[in-house]
Design a protein around this motif. Sequence first.
Motif, mmCIF file in Angstrom:
data_model
loop_
_atom_site.group_PDB
_atom_site.id
_atom_site.type_symbol
_atom_site.label_atom_id
_atom_site.label_comp_id
_atom_site.label_asym_id
_atom_site.label_seq_id
_atom_site.Cartn_x
_atom_site.Cartn_y
_atom_site.Cartn_z
ATOM 1 N N UNK A 91 0.743 -1.401 -0.271
ATOM 2 C CA UNK A 91 -0.158 0.021 -0.172
ATOM 3 C C UNK A 91 0.706 1.135 0.047
ATOM 4 N N UNK A 92 0.458 2.151 -0.794
ATOM 5 C CA UNK A 92 1.799 3.162 -0.915
ATOM 6 C C UNK A 92 0.478 4.273 0.033
ATOM 7 N N UNK A 93 -0.394 4.122 0.553
ATOM 8 C CA UNK A 93 -0.872 5.193 1.989
ATOM 9 C C UNK A 93 0.048 4.760 3.160
ATOM 10 N N UNK A 97 2.372 7.286 5.438
ATOM 11 C CA UNK A 97 2.316 7.248 6.807
ATOM 12 C C UNK A 97 3.465 7.715 7.370
ATOM 13 N N UNK A 98 4.596 7.318 6.719
ATOM 14 C CA UNK A 98 5.991 6.696 7.752
ATOM 15 C C UNK A 98 6.520 8.289 7.077
ATOM 16 N N UNK A 99 6.191 9.768 6.740
ATOM 17 C CA UNK A 99 6.528 10.252 6.055
ATOM 18 C C UNK A 99 7.190 9.812 4.891
ATOM 19 N N UNK A 100 7.376 8.685 4.000
ATOM 20 C CA UNK A 100 7.835 8.970 2.855
ATOM 21 C C UNK A 100 8.177 9.569 1.260
ATOM 22 N N UNK A 392 6.085 5.524 -8.479
ATOM 23 C CA UNK A 392 5.441 6.637 -7.437
ATOM 24 C C UNK A 392 4.902 6.353 -6.251
ATOM 25 N N UNK A 393 4.937 7.052 -5.196
ATOM 26 C CA UNK A 393 3.816 7.159 -3.951
ATOM 27 C C UNK A 393 3.123 9.046 -4.454
ATOM 28 N N UNK A 394 3.242 9.085 -5.698
ATOM 29 C CA UNK A 394 2.151 10.062 -5.580
ATOM 30 C C UNK A 394 0.971 9.319 -5.571
ATOM 31 N N UNK A 395 -0.268 10.471 -5.110
ATOM 32 C CA UNK A 395 -1.544 9.594 -4.859
ATOM 33 C C UNK A 395 -2.715 9.978 -6.743
ATOM 34 N N UNK A 396 -2.832 8.837 -7.035
ATOM 35 C CA UNK A 396 -3.881 9.075 -8.169
ATOM 36 C C UNK A 396 -3.207 8.825 -9.324
#
Length: 525
Positions: A91-93, A97-100, A392-396
């Motif tokens: 999960x990217x979330x 959530x860890x600040x990454x 990427x961790x960019x949402x969407x």
Amino acid sequence: MRDLHKPGRSEVLATEGMCATSHPLAAKVALDILAQGGNAMDAAIAGAVLLGICEPQMTGLGGDCFVLFNRAGEDKIRALNGSGRAPSMAQADALRAKGLSTVPLNSPDAVTIPGAVDAFCYLADTEGNLGLEAILQPAIRYAEQGVPVAPRVAFDWQNGAATLQGAARDHYLINGKVPDIGQVFRSPGQAEVLRQIARRGRDAFYSGDIAQDMISTLTAMGGAHTADDFQNTKCTESTPMSGKYHGIELVEHPPNGQGATAILLLNILKHFDLSRMDPLGAERVHIEAEATKLAYDARNRFIADPDHTARAERFLDPEAAAKLAALIDPKRAMPAAAPLTEAIHKDTVYITVVDQNRMAVSLIYSIFHGFGSGIASEKYGILMQNRGAGFTLQPGHPNELSGGKRPMHTIIPGMLRQNDRVMMPFGVMGGAYQPTGHTRFLSNLTDFDLGLQETINAPRAFADGSVLKLERGYSDAVSKQLSEMGHNIQFSETPLGGAQAIRIRDDGVLEGASDPRKDGCALGY
């Protein structure tokens, strides 16, 4: 013809079969497989698996592959996607959530399920002649007896050794030290893995003791990997993409690889007459660099798992390329596109084989960064790739990390076709550089009529984010001129990529070339 008074290498010419790759032992094994009655697919798989022993910092059983090939008597090019997926519970979330803001390179979060072994077993069964036991025997022998470490391999090993952690240090250092040139490296654990695959096929790797060795190592470090993730791994057949440049068709593997970027880049370059430029001059480097920035910006926004994006066809659109070409100032560098949020790398192996029936295979195989994640399974020493850092961790974003999803890949095999005839399997290793490498390779051949080996030897340049990387083959005058145009010049210590190619000439002769930036060669018979 090259100047025979100067150091260099000539093209290799043969009629029956040929291999070009980055290590001579792998090239020799590929020819041995052909001599045993194997076809180009058998030979390519045998050589590729051995490269994981000869160049363990570059690739291995814990990695992914992509393949382009044609069957004997056909000019239709087929594609196979051997890239693995993120664990189903990724999960990217959780990372946000860890600040990454990026996937950590050397963590189990970056480890996607290895896809190459499933692909090799599938191809051996559906396209090969000999079967896995014969194909894997050379790699088993070398893994047990050992391989002397080649010069370029030693250079890369030294650069990547700090990545190794835990059991990986025991498996990939010798008495705690990086091996020297000529020192023999052995991998008895991988020899046993290969023996089991030879006997039982892909299930030997994706279930049972071998899979559990990988899963236990990863979960002990906090990984979300499960037995189902491994057992459900499956390669997929794909439809290649292509575009034409000066009458030659460049065929690329579709996403989640970045091959579409090379086609877009060529479509942009069509709007400039490169052939009138100095092939080693500032003007050519500048135009290619500006086109690269634009094509890679599109890549960064749209290339992803094909199940999660439908924009790949846009890369083939000539109108889109024309609009991008119009943004290029022939005299001034534009600012670089936003930096990548996903990782890039330079570590990959490539092998190409053509057999006597003119089946051609273009195969690329990687664990992503040098030594991958740096994590190796405890018992067997299987290095795990960190291909998940390509998310990427960019949402969407279409390439956002998600369970069961394939990341954007930098590795791309290539093929050229002319007048609907397969004329050349080729590849240019080098991580993010690869689309630029493919376009420059084709431009060298067509715009400047360079010979095949000279096409590979020629100095390279790459607009890599905020810098323009130049190899040392460019003059100080060219570097100065590019700086005055607004480029931030960097001379890279590591060469840009490594190419291999086999031309199938109209007269039936095979012509091979291999990059001197690597340890390998082209061999034929």
